[in-house]
Design a protein around this motif. Structure first.
Motif, mmCIF file in Angstrom:
data_model
loop_
_atom_site.group_PDB
_atom_site.id
_atom_site.type_symbol
_atom_site.label_atom_id
_atom_site.label_comp_id
_atom_site.label_asym_id
_atom_site.label_seq_id
_atom_site.Cartn_x
_atom_site.Cartn_y
_atom_site.Cartn_z
ATOM 1 N N GLU A 112 0.831 -1.212 0.000
ATOM 2 C CA GLU A 112 0.000 0.000 0.000
ATOM 3 C C GLU A 112 0.861 1.255 0.000
ATOM 4 N N LYS A 113 2.042 1.192 0.638
ATOM 5 C CA LYS A 113 2.949 2.348 0.628
ATOM 6 C C LYS A 113 3.452 2.592 -0.791
ATOM 7 N N LEU A 114 3.785 1.521 -1.506
ATOM 8 C CA LEU A 114 4.256 1.700 -2.885
ATOM 9 C C LEU A 114 3.150 2.272 -3.759
ATOM 10 N N ARG A 115 1.920 1.788 -3.572
ATOM 11 C CA ARG A 115 0.797 2.327 -4.354
ATOM 12 C C ARG A 115 0.581 3.803 -4.016
ATOM 13 N N GLU A 116 0.666 4.127 -2.721
ATOM 14 C CA GLU A 116 0.469 5.513 -2.294
ATOM 15 C C GLU A 116 1.547 6.415 -2.897
ATOM 16 N N PHE A 117 2.796 5.957 -2.855
ATOM 17 C CA PHE A 117 3.910 6.750 -3.378
ATOM 18 C C PHE A 117 3.771 6.924 -4.888
ATOM 19 N N ALA A 118 3.446 5.839 -5.593
ATOM 20 C CA ALA A 118 3.290 5.905 -7.052
ATOM 21 C C ALA A 118 2.150 6.854 -7.415
ATOM 22 N N THR A 119 1.066 6.800 -6.659
ATOM 23 C CA THR A 119 -0.057 7.715 -6.909
ATOM 24 C C THR A 119 0.381 9.159 -6.675
ATOM 25 N N ALA A 120 1.183 9.383 -5.638
ATOM 26 C CA ALA A 120 1.634 10.738 -5.312
ATOM 27 C C ALA A 120 2.544 11.321 -6.392
ATOM 28 N N ILE A 121 3.257 10.472 -7.118
ATOM 29 C CA ILE A 121 4.099 10.977 -8.204
ATOM 30 C C ILE A 121 3.348 10.888 -9.541
ATOM 31 N N GLY A 122 2.070 10.551 -9.466
ATOM 32 C CA GLY A 122 1.223 10.561 -10.660
ATOM 33 C C GLY A 122 1.509 9.436 -11.635
ATOM 34 N N ASP A 123 2.058 8.327 -11.129
ATOM 35 C CA ASP A 123 2.479 7.251 -12.024
ATOM 36 C C ASP A 123 1.583 6.015 -11.862
ATOM 37 N N GLY A 124 0.788 5.759 -12.883
ATOM 38 C CA GLY A 124 -0.129 4.627 -12.843
ATOM 39 C C GLY A 124 0.436 3.350 -13.441
ATOM 40 N N SER A 125 1.747 3.284 -13.642
ATOM 41 C CA SER A 125 2.349 2.087 -14.238
ATOM 42 C C SER A 125 1.934 0.836 -13.476
ATOM 43 N N PRO A 126 1.478 -0.192 -14.205
ATOM 44 C CA PRO A 126 0.939 -1.389 -13.538
ATOM 45 C C PRO A 126 1.914 -2.051 -12.557
ATOM 46 N N ALA A 127 3.209 -2.000 -12.830
ATOM 47 C CA ALA A 127 4.178 -2.675 -11.949
ATOM 48 C C ALA A 127 4.191 -2.092 -10.546
ATOM 49 N N TYR A 128 3.669 -0.854 -10.397
ATOM 50 C CA TYR A 128 3.611 -0.211 -9.075
ATOM 51 C C TYR A 128 2.307 -0.501 -8.340
ATOM 52 N N HIS A 129 1.312 -0.980 -9.078
ATOM 53 C CA HIS A 129 -0.029 -1.087 -8.500
ATOM 54 C C HIS A 129 -0.616 -2.495 -8.527
ATOM 55 N N ASP A 130 -0.237 -3.260 -9.533
ATOM 56 C CA ASP A 130 -0.895 -4.541 -9.804
ATOM 57 C C ASP A 130 0.122 -5.678 -9.629
ATOM 58 N N VAL A 131 -0.084 -6.497 -8.607
ATOM 59 C CA VAL A 131 0.884 -7.551 -8.281
ATOM 60 C C VAL A 131 1.088 -8.494 -9.465
ATOM 61 N N ALA A 132 -0.007 -8.825 -10.160
ATOM 62 C CA ALA A 132 0.116 -9.752 -11.299
ATOM 63 C C ALA A 132 0.982 -9.136 -12.395
ATOM 64 N N ALA A 133 0.829 -7.819 -12.607
ATOM 65 C CA ALA A 133 1.635 -7.147 -13.633
ATOM 66 C C ALA A 133 3.105 -7.142 -13.241
ATOM 67 N N ALA A 134 3.381 -6.905 -11.958
ATOM 68 C CA ALA A 134 4.772 -6.915 -11.490
ATOM 69 C C ALA A 134 5.368 -8.312 -11.656
ATOM 70 N N ARG A 135 4.574 -9.336 -11.335
ATOM 71 C CA ARG A 135 5.079 -10.715 -11.457
ATOM 72 C C ARG A 135 5.317 -11.077 -12.913
ATOM 73 N N ALA A 136 4.469 -10.538 -13.808
ATOM 74 C CA ALA A 136 4.650 -10.815 -15.242
ATOM 75 C C ALA A 136 5.979 -10.258 -15.744
ATOM 76 N N LEU A 137 6.484 -9.206 -15.072
ATOM 77 C CA LEU A 137 7.787 -8.643 -15.433
ATOM 78 C C LEU A 137 8.936 -9.394 -14.749
ATOM 79 N N GLY A 138 8.582 -10.364 -13.914
ATOM 80 C CA GLY A 138 9.615 -11.186 -13.287
ATOM 81 C C GLY A 138 9.939 -10.822 -11.856
ATOM 82 N N TYR A 139 9.140 -9.942 -11.239
ATOM 83 C CA TYR A 139 9.412 -9.532 -9.863
ATOM 84 C C TYR A 139 8.539 -10.309 -8.883
#
Lengths: 152, 141
Positions: free
Chosen positions: A23-50
């Motif tokens: 939730e902190k990462l989502r909050e921080f990403a929202t605060a910098i205006g960045d909706g990139s899925p790797a910051y918000h969506d666990v499945a998207a981050a895992r698809a990138l290998g994280y």
């Protein structure tokens, strides 16, 4: 007031660990205006290998700045905090920070110099896991403006 | 969608972007980052220390600017190094327009270890706000 150059090389041990939460990462990403899925969506981050949500590249400042307060407020160093501005910032990553990491920061004074009435101090924050895996390094140049220096 | 190393060469330009920063964004960033320095939200305090108005957190500008790189690579974990010099504050007026930061970037080196170096420019109101802004990113083969 020139800072004491003997402080170069002084290290400040971690005062506690920082647990990186989703939730902190989502909050921080929202605060910098960045909706990139790797910051918000666990499945998207895992698809990138994280393993979990990825931290934005500047997120490490949250913990490195917290740690560098030990330097800024070190009474023996005598930095005038009310006159401090951020001059430079650099991050070097061994790997991205991800949600679930439990990290500690060791802050070291890399250099101290004076120019044009300003004190300039470079700190290095070494960010590692509790197991000692090096994750990232944050370098900050902070400038304490001389009393006669006009603010830009 | 992620960019691959093939086709990337010195001089390759990344898609330019512009970012708007309003007062509410400074409040939100203060909360998320823990940096509550009043020069970023209190005009009375900012002018008392000689600033013309409230200024954006340098770290917020830094966070916005790297999006030109991470949106291009499609993988924010690709950034292995990122550094900037804060040369001029981004003044954020108390209006609905806010400040606009214009960002360009291009590849300045392609290394054999699979990383590329990117030089970044950032300006607001036509004036440069970051110096020596650069990133190193690892691209998939």
């Amino acid at each position: 007031m020139a800072l004491n150059p003997e402080f170069v090389g002084r290290s400040y041990a971690p005062t506690g660990s920082y647990v990186v939460g989703r939730e902190k990462l989502r909050e921080f990403a929202t605060a910098i205006g960045d909706g990139s899925p790797a910051y918000h969506d666990v499945a998207a981050a895992r698809a990138l290998g994280y393993a979990d949500l990825v931290a934005p590249p500047t997120f490490a400042v949250v913990m490195s700045m917290q740690a560098s307060r030990a330097v800024i407020h070190d009474p023996e160093l005598g930095l005038d905090y009310s006159r401090v501005v951020h001059g430079e910032q650099r991050f070097a990553y061994a790997r991205p920070i991800v949600a679930g990491d439990e990290l500690v920061v060791t802050t070291t004074i890399e250099s101290i110099r004076s120019a044009a009435g300003n004190d300039m101090i470079t700190t290095r924050g070494d960010i590692a896991t509790l197991e000692g895996e090096h994750v990232a390094t944050a370098y900050s140049l902070i400038v304490s403006r001389g009393a006669d220096e006009a603010t830009s | 969608m992620t960019v691959a190393r093939g086709g990337v060469e010195v001089g390759t330009e990344l898609p330019a972007q512009s970012f708007t920063v309003r007062r509410v964004d400074l409040i939100r960033y203060a909360g998320a980052s823990g940096d509550f320095n009043p020069i970023h939200w209190n005009e009375r305090f900012a002018t008392s220390v000689g600033l013309s108005d409230v200024i954006a957190h340098g770290m917020l500008t830094m966070a916005e600017v790297i999006r030109v790189v991470t949106d291009w690579t499609g993988d924010p974990g690709s950034v292995v190094e990122y550094g900037v010099r804060f040369t001029r504050p981004v003044v954020v007026p108390d209006d609905d327009a806010g400040a606009v930061i214009d960002v360009t970037a291009k590849v300045t080196a392609v290394h054999e270890d699979g990383t590329v170096q990117v030089a970044i420019t950032a300006s607001s109101g036509g004036a440069t706000v970051l110096g020596k802004a650069h990133a190193v990113v690892r691209l998939p083969a």
